[in-house]
Scaffold this active site. Structure first.
Site, short mmCIF file in Angstrom:
data_model
loop_
_atom_site.label_atom_id
_atom_site.label_comp_id
_atom_site.label_asym_id
_atom_site.label_seq_id
_atom_site.Cartn_x
_atom_site.Cartn_y
_atom_site.Cartn_z
N GLY A 13 0.82 -1.21 0.00
CA GLY A 13 0.00 0.00 0.00
C GLY A 13 0.85 1.26 0.00
N ASN A 63 -2.54 -7.03 -4.94
CA ASN A 63 -3.67 -6.93 -4.02
C ASN A 63 -3.35 -7.87 -2.86
OD1 ASN A 63 -6.01 -7.19 -2.59
ND2 ASN A 63 -7.22 -8.07 -4.27
N VAL A 64 -3.14 -7.31 -1.68
CA VAL A 64 -2.70 -8.14 -0.55
C VAL A 64 -3.77 -9.14 -0.10
CG1 VAL A 64 -1.02 -6.47 0.34
CG2 VAL A 64 -3.38 -6.43 1.21
N ASN A 90 1.35 -2.33 5.35
CA ASN A 90 0.68 -1.04 5.51
C ASN A 90 -0.67 -0.96 4.79
OD1 ASN A 90 0.68 2.13 5.72
ND2 ASN A 90 0.55 1.66 3.52
N SER A 142 -3.74 0.23 14.24
CA SER A 142 -4.43 1.51 14.41
C SER A 142 -4.79 1.70 15.87
CB SER A 142 -5.72 1.53 13.58
OG SER A 142 -6.52 2.64 13.96
N TYR A 155 -13.29 -2.44 10.84
CA TYR A 155 -11.92 -1.90 10.83
C TYR A 155 -11.23 -2.13 12.19
CZ TYR A 155 -8.23 1.63 10.08
OH TYR A 155 -7.03 2.27 9.95
N ALA A 157 -11.94 -4.35 14.44
CA ALA A 157 -11.71 -5.79 14.63
C ALA A 157 -10.48 -6.23 13.82
CB ALA A 157 -12.94 -6.58 14.21
N LYS A 159 -7.90 -4.44 12.93
CA LYS A 159 -6.65 -3.89 13.49
C LYS A 159 -6.30 -4.53 14.84
CE LYS A 159 -5.68 -1.04 10.12
NZ LYS A 159 -4.50 -1.26 9.27
N ILE A 188 -4.15 10.40 11.48
CA ILE A 188 -3.08 10.89 10.60
C ILE A 188 -3.71 11.56 9.38
CG2 ILE A 188 -1.00 10.24 9.33
CD1 ILE A 188 -0.86 9.63 12.39
#
Ligand code: NAI
Length: 247
Positions: A13, A63-64, A90, A142, A155, A157, A159, A188
């Site tokens: 990313g 694409n990860v 990332n 995060s 999101y 969950a 992280k 950020i």
């Protein structure tokens, strides 16, 4: 301090935002950097910027969330450079919604990219690093993986999962001299957060003791330290970069 000459680093990313800053920072310290992203055009531009400074860089589309693409990415890195010393996971997305309103596909997309993507890249990276008996894995988690956030069920969950995965990898591969740590950014200033409504941003700002949003460089500096020889005795940790928003 923090000399990365001779090291090969891969950042997922890395076409924009935090990933781009991390890639530039690693290159500045001397690393050869693989810029991986779904957006090859923008990844290529970052690689070009690094090459312009006299360092080596390569852009690879990946694409990860796809095991085939992740395996092909690591094969390419080995083909090109023969090794990988530092991997920074990332790549991440948001598909925000409250628990009751979140669609199944929004859950699946975020878990697939943010959590399974990190697993796939860690598995491929560790396979190479274990043979060399050295390596650095840095996962971008995060603040919300530690404190939760209304409207980010999927999101947060994903992280929190990244943090658990990081500690497990740290325990499983310490014996091979591989460290695995997470960096947990707070708020950020990137495209991800610029999309938020003004009132939400102001509410966030009021909760940050250092009274400013973080920059992508603030996160990159923490990653740089964890990638360096100087951080060799640190593993399984979560380094929070959040202006004091969560402590
Ligand atoms: P961004 O949206 O500016 O950049 C994300 C990059 O990931 C983009 O270049 C995008 O093309 C790429 N990407 C998206 N899906 C991908 C996939 N499936 N495979 C490969 N690449 C993919 O985001 P930002 O803000 O730079 O975030 C980077 C990381 O930092 C993410 O993991 C995010 O969750 C995390 N983070 C960001 C915070 C913020 O306030 N911006 C706070 C906490 C964590």
């Amino acid at each position: 301090m923090m000399n990365l000459e001779g090291k090969v680093a891969l950042v997922t990313g890395a076409a924009q935002g935090i990933g781009k800053s991390i890639a530039l920072a690693l290159a500045k310290q001397g690393a050869t950097v693989v810029i991986s992203d779904v957006n090859l055009e923008k990844a290529d531009a970052v690689a070009g910027e690094i090459r312009g400074t006299g360092r080596k860089a390569l852009a690879v589309a990946c694409n990860v969330g796809s095991a085939d693409e992740v395996n092909a990415l690591f094969d390419r890195v080995v083909q090109e450079y023969g090794q990988v010393d530092v991997v920074v996971n990332n790549a991440g997305i948001t598909r925000d919604g409250l628990l009751m309103r979140l669609k199944d596909e929004e859950w699946d997309q975020v878990i697939n990219i943010n959590l399974k993507g990190v697993f796939l890249c860690c598995r491929a990276a560790i396979k190479l690093m274990a043979k060399k008996r050295s390596g650095r894995v840095i996962n971008i988690a995060s603040i919300v993986g530690a404190m939760g956030n209304a409207g980010q069920i999927n999101y947060s969950a994903s992280k929190a999962g990244v943090i658990g995965m990081t500690k497990t990898i740290a325990k499983e591969y310490a014996g091979r001299n591989i460290t695995c740590n997470a960096v947990a950014p707070g708020f950020i200033d990137t495209a991800m957060t610029q999309a938020l409504p003004e009132d939400v941003k102001n509410l966030m700002l009021s909760q940050i003791p250092l009274s400013r949003f973080g920059s992508a460089d603030d996160v990159a500096n923490a990653v740089l330290f964890l990638a360096s020889d100087e951080a060799g005795y640190i593993t399984g940790q979560v380094l929070h970069v959040n202006g004091g928003m969560y402590m």
